[in-house]
Design a protein around this motif. Structure first.
Motif, PDB file in Angstrom:
ATOM      1  N   GLY A   1      11.081  20.506 -33.369  1.00 23.93           N
ATOM      2  CA  GLY A   1      11.768  19.553 -32.509  1.00 23.93           C
ATOM      3  C   GLY A   1      13.045  20.123 -31.928  1.00 23.93           C
ATOM      4  N   THR A   2      13.764  20.896 -32.738  1.00 18.53           N
ATOM      5  CA  THR A   2      15.017  21.491 -32.270  1.00 18.53           C
ATOM      6  C   THR A   2      14.749  22.593 -31.255  1.00 18.53           C
ATOM      7  OG1 THR A   2      15.959  21.002 -34.447  1.00 18.53           O
ATOM      8  CG2 THR A   2      17.216  22.450 -33.019  1.00 18.53           C
TER       9      THR A   2
ATOM     10  N   GLY B   1       3.762  15.134 -26.717  1.00 18.09           N
ATOM     11  CA  GLY B   1       2.585  15.832 -26.213  1.00 18.09           C
ATOM     12  C   GLY B   1       2.001  16.783 -27.243  1.00 18.09           C
ATOM     13  N   LEU B   2       2.872  17.492 -27.957  1.00 24.84           N
ATOM     14  CA  LEU B   2       2.412  18.414 -28.998  1.00 24.84           C
ATOM     15  C   LEU B   2       1.722  17.654 -30.123  1.00 24.84           C
ATOM     16  CD1 LEU B   2       2.619  21.500 -29.795  1.00 24.84           C
ATOM     17  CD2 LEU B   2       4.575  20.824 -31.201  1.00 24.84           C
TER      18      LEU B   2
ATOM     19  N   ALA C   1      -3.677  24.216 -36.556  1.00 24.44           N
ATOM     20  CA  ALA C   1      -4.316  24.004 -35.256  1.00 24.44           C
ATOM     21  C   ALA C   1      -3.457  24.538 -34.116  1.00 24.44           C
ATOM     22  CB  ALA C   1      -4.594  22.515 -35.054  1.00 24.44           C
ATOM     23  N   ILE C   2      -2.150  24.403 -34.239  1.00 28.17           N
ATOM     24  CA  ILE C   2      -1.246  24.927 -33.207  1.00 28.17           C
ATOM     25  C   ILE C   2      -1.350  26.445 -33.139  1.00 28.17           C
ATOM     26  CG2 ILE C   2       1.178  25.229 -32.561  1.00 28.17           C
ATOM     27  CD1 ILE C   2       1.710  22.445 -33.766  1.00 28.17           C
TER      28      ILE C   2
ATOM     29  N   SER D   1       0.543  21.245 -23.594  1.00 34.11           N
ATOM     30  CA  SER D   1       0.932  20.072 -24.384  1.00 34.11           C
ATOM     31  C   SER D   1       2.431  19.811 -24.342  1.00 34.11           C
ATOM     32  CB  SER D   1       0.469  20.235 -25.834  1.00 34.11           C
ATOM     33  OG  SER D   1       1.265  21.180 -26.535  1.00 34.11           O
ATOM     34  N   ILE D   2       3.234  20.847 -24.071  1.00 33.10           N
ATOM     35  CA  ILE D   2       4.697  20.676 -24.084  1.00 33.10           C
ATOM     36  C   ILE D   2       5.318  20.923 -22.714  1.00 33.10           C
ATOM     37  CG2 ILE D   2       4.819  21.333 -26.518  1.00 33.10           C
ATOM     38  CD1 ILE D   2       5.973  24.045 -25.615  1.00 33.10           C
ATOM     39  N   ARG D   3       4.503  20.957 -21.682  1.00 31.68           N
ATOM     40  CA  ARG D   3       4.984  21.355 -20.357  1.00 31.68           C
ATOM     41  C   ARG D   3       6.139  20.486 -19.863  1.00 31.68           C
ATOM     42  NH1 ARG D   3       2.870  24.881 -17.192  1.00 31.68           N
ATOM     43  NH2 ARG D   3       0.835  24.840 -18.231  1.00 31.68           N
TER      44      ARG D   3
END
Length: 306
Positions: free
Chosen positions: A105-106, A123-124, A142-143, A154-156
């Motif tokens: 998150g950071t 999104g992630l 999975a990531i 997913s993080i765009r």
């Protein structure tokens, strides 16, 4: 959160992630890691500006009191390390019980707005099962196993998606290599507790994790006294003349100095208040300097009294 007892129960990182790191970035990463660790060692208990006296404890307390009047007393919610995830770790500056989630998150919060980073974390989580708090191993695995482009997509919304996606995949793969599972909960649960220095040294040893990101994890996830210096805190520290001119634009040395000078009891609230003020004050937000600012008034009054 579920803690796996054995590395055998945890899927190995994607070979492509490990191969890419070993073939292209390892020398640079090793050099950067050594530089970060040396910096921590050099300034563990000493400021890089030992002859610069500000801020004093009374100066820090005075500024905090002003900011509390303007913005209210910050709420401090220490996450339950043994409990389920509470909130989006980007939205809460890393104030979640899972240490890796706090780190991610950071990282997503770097160089973007809270709104954008929170959307990126949602999104992630949506793409990789973040809504299942009992299966951290599966979602982190999975990531790592996913194509980089899938993580990027997913993080765009958070900005710098290509860089952040690669950083997150590499972070997770390296943690698995080092500990045999996707977990850094030992940083929170070790008995006796690890020192702040030991935690910082582990966190900054990972590529993409600098002193500011590590400090946020210490402060918001682990409840330790640490003074993180982001762009808002740095700008206001320069306005308050809490760092010398010789610091230039070096936020890392500024953080090392301020972490030594600011009393532990003030670090959490003062950080939150300075970030809040930096975001909302039109008189010192970096985009305009024409509006009223209580800190500018404070500095003028201090100059008049000198």
């Amino acid at each position: 959160m579920k803690e796996q007892a054995s590395a055998d129960l945890s899927p190995s990182p994607s070979p492509s992630v490990l191969t890419k790191r070993a073939s292209s970035s390892e020398p640079t990463s090793s050099s950067l890691k050594s530089k970060k660790l040396k910096l921590l060692s050099d300034y563990l208990d000493n400021s890089p500006f030992p002859n610069f006296p500000s801020p004093t404890a009374s100066e820090a307390a005075a500024v905090q009191a002003l900011l509390v009047k303007a913005h209210g007393q910050p709420k401090r919610s220490q996450p339950d390390i043994a409990g389920p995830p509470l909130k989006n770790s980007a939205e809460t500056c890393g104030a979640v019980p899972n240490v890796i989630d706090s780190l991610i998150g950071t990282i997503l919060s770097q160089n973007t707005s809270s709104k954008n980073s929170s959307a990126a974390k949602r999104g992630l989580d949506a793409a990789f099962g973040g809504d299942d708090p009992d299966d951290d191993e599966a979602r982190f695995s999975a990531i790592v196993a996913a194509p980089l482009a899938t993580v990027v997509d997913s993080i765009r919304s958070g900005g710098l998606a290509n860089k952040k996606a690669a950083t997150i995949q590499q972070l997770l793969a390296t943690i698995h290599e080092k500990h045999g599972k996707y977990s850094l909960q030992h940083l929170a649960t070790s008995d006796p507790p690890l020192s702040n220095d030991a935690i910082m040294r582990e966190l900054v040893s990972y590529d993409g994790v600098g002193p500011k990101t590590a400090s946020c994890v210490l402060l918001f996830c682990l409840g330790r006294a640490s003074f993180a210096v982001d762009t808002h805190v740095f700008r206001l520290s320069r306005l308050l003349r809490w760092v010398p001119a010789s610091c230039g634009t070096d936020r890392v040395r500024a953080q090392a100095h301020l972490d030594v000078r600011i009393p532990d009891a003030l670090k959490h609230d003062l950080h939150v208040l300075m970030v809040t003020h930096g975001r909302v004050c039109k008189g010192c937000n970096g985009r305009s300097t024409s509006g009223a600012c209580i800190l500018k008034v404070y500095m003028r009054e201090a100059k008049d009294l000198a």
